[in-house]
Design an enzyme around this catalytic site. Sequence first.
Site, mmCIF file in Angstrom:
data_model
loop_
_atom_site.group_PDB
_atom_site.id
_atom_site.type_symbol
_atom_site.label_atom_id
_atom_site.label_comp_id
_atom_site.label_asym_id
_atom_site.label_seq_id
_atom_site.Cartn_x
_atom_site.Cartn_y
_atom_site.Cartn_z
ATOM 1 C CG ASP A 1 -1.938 1.050 1.308
ATOM 2 O OD1 ASP A 1 -1.959 1.996 0.301
ATOM 3 O OD2 ASP A 1 -2.325 1.231 2.396
ATOM 4 C CG ASP B 1 -3.470 4.678 -1.973
ATOM 5 O OD1 ASP B 1 -2.672 3.766 -1.792
ATOM 6 O OD2 ASP B 1 -4.433 4.928 -1.266
#
Length: 387
Positions: free
Chosen positions: A93, A276
């Site tokens: 992430d 992201d």
Amino acid sequence: MKKLLLLLGLVALSECLYKVPLVKKKSLRQNLIENGLLKDFLAKHNVNPASKYFPTEAATELADQPLVNYMDMEYFGTIGIGTPPQEFTVIFDTGSSNLWVPSVYCSSPACSNHNRFNPQKSSTFQSTSQTLSIAYGTGSMTGVLGYDTVQVAGIADTNQIFGLSQTEPGSFLYYSPFDGILGLAYPNIASSGATPVFDNMWNQGLVSQDLFSVYLSSNDQSGSVVIFGGIDSSYYTGNLNWVPLSSEGYWQITVDSITMNGQAIACSGSCQAIVDTGTSLLSGPNNAIANIQKSIGASQNANGQMVVSCSSIQSLPDIVFTINGIQYPLPASAYILQNQQDCTSGFQGMDIPTPSGELWILGDVFIRQYFAVFDRGNNRVGLAPVA
């Protein structure tokens, strides 16, 4: 001869790419749908992607990772923690900075259904007195911090701080396809001053370049990869276009404009965006996303998803993001997600605190189209069309 061997060794190090294969699985949302639990989940939890970047909890807590925002994630990789290594499936992430996994101290159903770290079975584990709290929805996950060796793509990242969950309230986590999160953002947004995994790798000289890159495959269950310490040009076409970060913490950049059919549909006069890998969809302000959904003919179904007629995909226009003067078109085949049930929009609205202005999240919908390089050494992101 010695000089030649030394030179060859340096060349080998410079070309060494550490790759973590990512496997595509059913998302938490899909698992909830199949088990008839999504409606109840949505009634109890406010799924707002912005809460990941604007946590309401104290900054000292691990509150920048509300777990409900991972419910559409489909790409997962495997790491090992401890000596000998204990295996975990995690989300890589770039929108958070901490590493955490469930521990044997957690006895809730959500933990018992996942791999749990056992400190007593690791000869290299070091305990701490520090605690953590991971906020999500109506409850929070609590745990402790410890140090151990983390194995990532053959790299032995020693003395790595990570979180061990002790409580995981909320039955929905029982159905999540991942055990934990491995954050790849900057250390200044990490909880408790924890050093992120990639920073620890670089500080120990375990990678030859202060960067990592991500390729997400569109069609296959396999083929996606996170590459630590380098770039593999076989994953993209043309040249990498480098975009300087506008803010260091998240991988935040400036977007010049967002257009459809040559007309601005959002982001007039530029806006901010976060690249992201830990967000599956492409998120933006509610009003802007509502305009896009209307323009592509999307309507909400019983599961809270915005759907379009699958037959209309061929006729829908590209949505073009202009970044640092370069156009990055997203065709309908990229922003409409086709599954066995229907065709859903890859756009998602979010509520954003007013002082922050217009913020977009370029999640997996965008990254599947554009190979992404996250260059810590030069504080920039590189983008190129996938091969």
